[in-house]
Write an enzyme that holds these catalytic residues in place. Structure first.
Site, PDB file in Angstrom:
ATOM      1  CD  GLU A 132      57.821  28.447  -5.705  1.00 54.03           C
ATOM      2  OE1 GLU A 132      58.060  27.889  -6.775  1.00 54.03           O
ATOM      3  OE2 GLU A 132      56.853  28.133  -4.986  1.00 54.03           O
ATOM      4  CE1 TYR A 174      46.007  19.436  -5.156  1.00 52.98           C
ATOM      5  CE2 TYR A 174      44.608  17.482  -5.017  1.00 52.98           C
ATOM      6  CZ  TYR A 174      44.981  18.660  -5.658  1.00 52.98           C
ATOM      7  OH  TYR A 174      44.317  19.042  -6.804  1.00 52.98           O
ATOM      8  CE  LYS A 187      43.848  22.181  -4.779  1.00 57.61           C
ATOM      9  NZ  LYS A 187      43.990  23.512  -5.394  1.00 57.61           N
ATOM     10  CB  THR A 224      46.241  20.322 -16.847  1.00 56.48           C
ATOM     11  OG1 THR A 224      46.593  19.482 -15.734  1.00 56.48           O
ATOM     12  CG2 THR A 224      44.786  20.750 -16.727  1.00 56.48           C
TER      13      THR A 224
HETATM   14  P1  NAP Z   1      49.329  22.617 -14.031  1.00 53.85           P
HETATM   15  O1  NAP Z   1      49.061  22.080 -15.387  1.00 53.85           O
HETATM   16  O2  NAP Z   1      50.534  22.141 -13.310  1.00 53.85           O
HETATM   17  O3  NAP Z   1      49.382  24.214 -14.050  1.00 53.85           O
HETATM   18  C1  NAP Z   1      49.566  24.885 -12.830  1.00 53.85           C
HETATM   19  C2  NAP Z   1      50.429  26.114 -13.017  1.00 53.85           C
HETATM   20  O4  NAP Z   1      50.636  26.664 -11.692  1.00 53.85           O
HETATM   21  C3  NAP Z   1      51.810  25.806 -13.572  1.00 53.85           C
HETATM   22  O5  NAP Z   1      52.236  26.868 -14.418  1.00 53.85           O
HETATM   23  C4  NAP Z   1      52.680  25.745 -12.310  1.00 53.85           C
HETATM   24  O6  NAP Z   1      54.046  26.059 -12.501  1.00 53.85           O
HETATM   25  C5  NAP Z   1      52.028  26.833 -11.465  1.00 53.85           C
HETATM   26  N1  NAP Z   1      52.351  26.646 -10.048  1.00 53.85           N
HETATM   27  C6  NAP Z   1      52.041  25.592  -9.263  1.00 53.85           C
HETATM   28  N2  NAP Z   1      52.533  25.766  -8.025  1.00 53.85           N
HETATM   29  C7  NAP Z   1      53.167  26.968  -8.027  1.00 53.85           C
HETATM   30  C8  NAP Z   1      53.896  27.720  -7.067  1.00 53.85           C
HETATM   31  N3  NAP Z   1      54.111  27.241  -5.832  1.00 53.85           N
HETATM   32  N4  NAP Z   1      54.409  28.915  -7.424  1.00 53.85           N
HETATM   33  C9  NAP Z   1      54.227  29.393  -8.654  1.00 53.85           C
HETATM   34  N5  NAP Z   1      53.571  28.735  -9.638  1.00 53.85           N
HETATM   35  C10 NAP Z   1      53.054  27.539  -9.316  1.00 53.85           C
HETATM   36  O7  NAP Z   1      48.059  22.306 -13.058  1.00 53.85           O
HETATM   37  P2  NAP Z   1      46.478  22.116 -13.393  1.00 53.85           P
HETATM   38  O8  NAP Z   1      46.205  20.670 -13.584  1.00 53.85           O
HETATM   39  O9  NAP Z   1      46.051  23.118 -14.391  1.00 53.85           O
HETATM   40  O10 NAP Z   1      45.880  22.473 -11.955  1.00 53.85           O
HETATM   41  C11 NAP Z   1      45.438  23.764 -11.614  1.00 53.85           C
HETATM   42  C12 NAP Z   1      44.677  23.692 -10.309  1.00 53.85           C
HETATM   43  O11 NAP Z   1      43.555  22.809 -10.467  1.00 53.85           O
HETATM   44  C13 NAP Z   1      45.499  23.118  -9.153  1.00 53.85           C
HETATM   45  O12 NAP Z   1      45.216  23.817  -7.961  1.00 53.85           O
HETATM   46  C14 NAP Z   1      45.010  21.687  -9.035  1.00 53.85           C
HETATM   47  O13 NAP Z   1      45.112  21.201  -7.737  1.00 53.85           O
HETATM   48  C15 NAP Z   1      43.552  21.843  -9.457  1.00 53.85           C
HETATM   49  N6  NAP Z   1      42.964  20.586  -9.938  1.00 53.85           N
HETATM   50  C16 NAP Z   1      43.329  20.047 -11.140  1.00 53.85           C
HETATM   51  C17 NAP Z   1      42.739  18.861 -11.582  1.00 53.85           C
HETATM   52  C18 NAP Z   1      43.082  18.236 -12.908  1.00 53.85           C
HETATM   53  O14 NAP Z   1      42.461  17.212 -13.254  1.00 53.85           O
HETATM   54  N7  NAP Z   1      43.998  18.775 -13.686  1.00 53.85           N
HETATM   55  C19 NAP Z   1      41.785  18.211 -10.779  1.00 53.85           C
HETATM   56  C20 NAP Z   1      41.442  18.788  -9.557  1.00 53.85           C
HETATM   57  C21 NAP Z   1      42.026  19.979  -9.148  1.00 53.85           C
HETATM   58  P3  NAP Z   1      55.022  25.175 -13.471  1.00 53.85           P
HETATM   59  O15 NAP Z   1      54.872  25.853 -14.810  1.00 53.85           O
HETATM   60  O16 NAP Z   1      56.382  25.309 -12.881  1.00 53.85           O
HETATM   61  O17 NAP Z   1      54.497  23.785 -13.474  1.00 53.85           O
END
Ligand code: NAP
Length: 260
Positions: A60, A150, A154, A185
């Site tokens: 975590e 957030y 960022k 995602t």
């Molecule tokens: P996601 O699908 O939620 O995957 C993120 C992973 O990180 C999940 O396994 C989550 O755990 C884990 N995680 C998050 N916070 C954590 C913590 N405090 N400790 C341990 N594990 C943690 O997210 P995603 O959409 O791939 O996003 C990845 C990154 O890209 C993020 O930084 C997000 O801000 C950035 N981003 C995404 C988008 C988009 O369109 N998707 C756009 C801009 C930026 P759980 O398995 O418990 O959920």
């Protein structure tokens, strides 16, 4: 193109799902050793099994102790760290109406571990002349409304790209950032489900993306990350790149109209 990533030990925070999982798959396909650090260890272990190489450390990341342990475990197991992809984060919608402690909690979820993991991995990165790659967000550039924590995190990530690139250049450590805009995602999917008409929202979001009116895939983000990790980008540092179909920098209103 051979990216020369064979046997590079790469920590990927949140590497079990979404963009992080894309990075895990791409690094493994390039012969690197992805080390997933984050929650959902069962999902992570399944992914590593499919990839055929790598390791999972349950953590975590809001905990300093967990960050420190993750670096120590990686070094005990592999003896080195070649790079970190700071990917874990959540757009948790902490608005100006919420309490200051909620704002601080959002920073803890989104930026605290970026500093903390880098702090504990610094000597190892100096030894390997490693790389740091941050996964930021369009929100740092465009704002979104009602998500102060957030946006601040960022934005800090983008600033630290310049600060650390300069600070660490003397050690031949490169620091770069990749900025996603719209990527489907698990995080995005869960959030969009809370809306009245998720498909309408997705269609409108895609219409605003100038290039091909579609979302970026997790692998398209991961391919940019792998390039920045590789020696093919050996003189690239302090850069913030946008594999986003032109979302942030091109005129989105123009993008919705058929031209040309
Ligand atoms: P996601 O699908 O939620 O995957 C993120 C992973 O990180 C999940 O396994 C989550 O755990 C884990 N995680 C998050 N916070 C954590 C913590 N405090 N400790 C341990 N594990 C943690 O997210 P995603 O959409 O791939 O996003 C990845 C990154 O890209 C993020 O930084 C997000 O801000 C950035 N981003 C995404 C988008 C988009 O369109 N998707 C756009 C801009 C930026 P759980 O398995 O418990 O959920």
């Amino acid at each position: 193109m051979d990216l020369n990533l064979t046997d590079k030990v790469v920590i990927i925070t949140g590497g079990a799902k979404g963009i992080g999982a894309g990075c895990t798959e791409v690094f493994a396909a390039e012969g690197a050793i992805p080390v997933i650090v984050g929650r959902s260890p069962d999902v992570g272990r399944e992914l590593i099994e499919q990839c055929g190489r790598g390791h999972v450390i349950e953590a975590e990341l809001t905990s300093e102790e967990a960050c420190k342990n993750a670096i120590e475990e990686t070094l005990e197991k592999f003896g080195k760290i070649d790079g970190i992809v700071h990917n874990a984060g959540i757009n948790d919608g902490v608005s100006l109406r919420q309490k200051p402690e909620d704002f601080m909690a959002s920073l803890q979820k989104n930026i605290f571990h970026v500093f903390t993991l880098t702090h504990y991995a610094l000597d190892a990165l100096i030894e390997s002349k490693g790389f740091i790659i941050n996964i930021s967000s369009k929100v740092a550039d465009t704002g979104q409304g009602a998500t102060s924590g957030y946006a601040a995190s960022k934005g800090a990530m983008n600033s630290l790209t310049r600060e650390w690139a300069l600070d660490l250049a003397k050690h031949s450590i490169r620091v770069n950032t990749v900025v996603p805009a719209e990527v489907m995602t698990p995080l995005y999917e869960n959030w969009v489900k809370t809306l009245d008409d998720p498909q309408k929202f997705i269609d409108e979001a895609c219409a605003r993306i100038p290039f091909e009116h579609r979302m970026t895939t997790a692998h398209e983000i991961a391919n940019a990350v792998a390039f920045l990790a590789s020696d093919k980008s050996a003189h690239t540092t302090g850069q913030i790149i946008y594999p986003d179909g032109g979302y942030v920098h091109l005129d989105r209103a123009y993008g919705t109209v058929e031209k040309g």
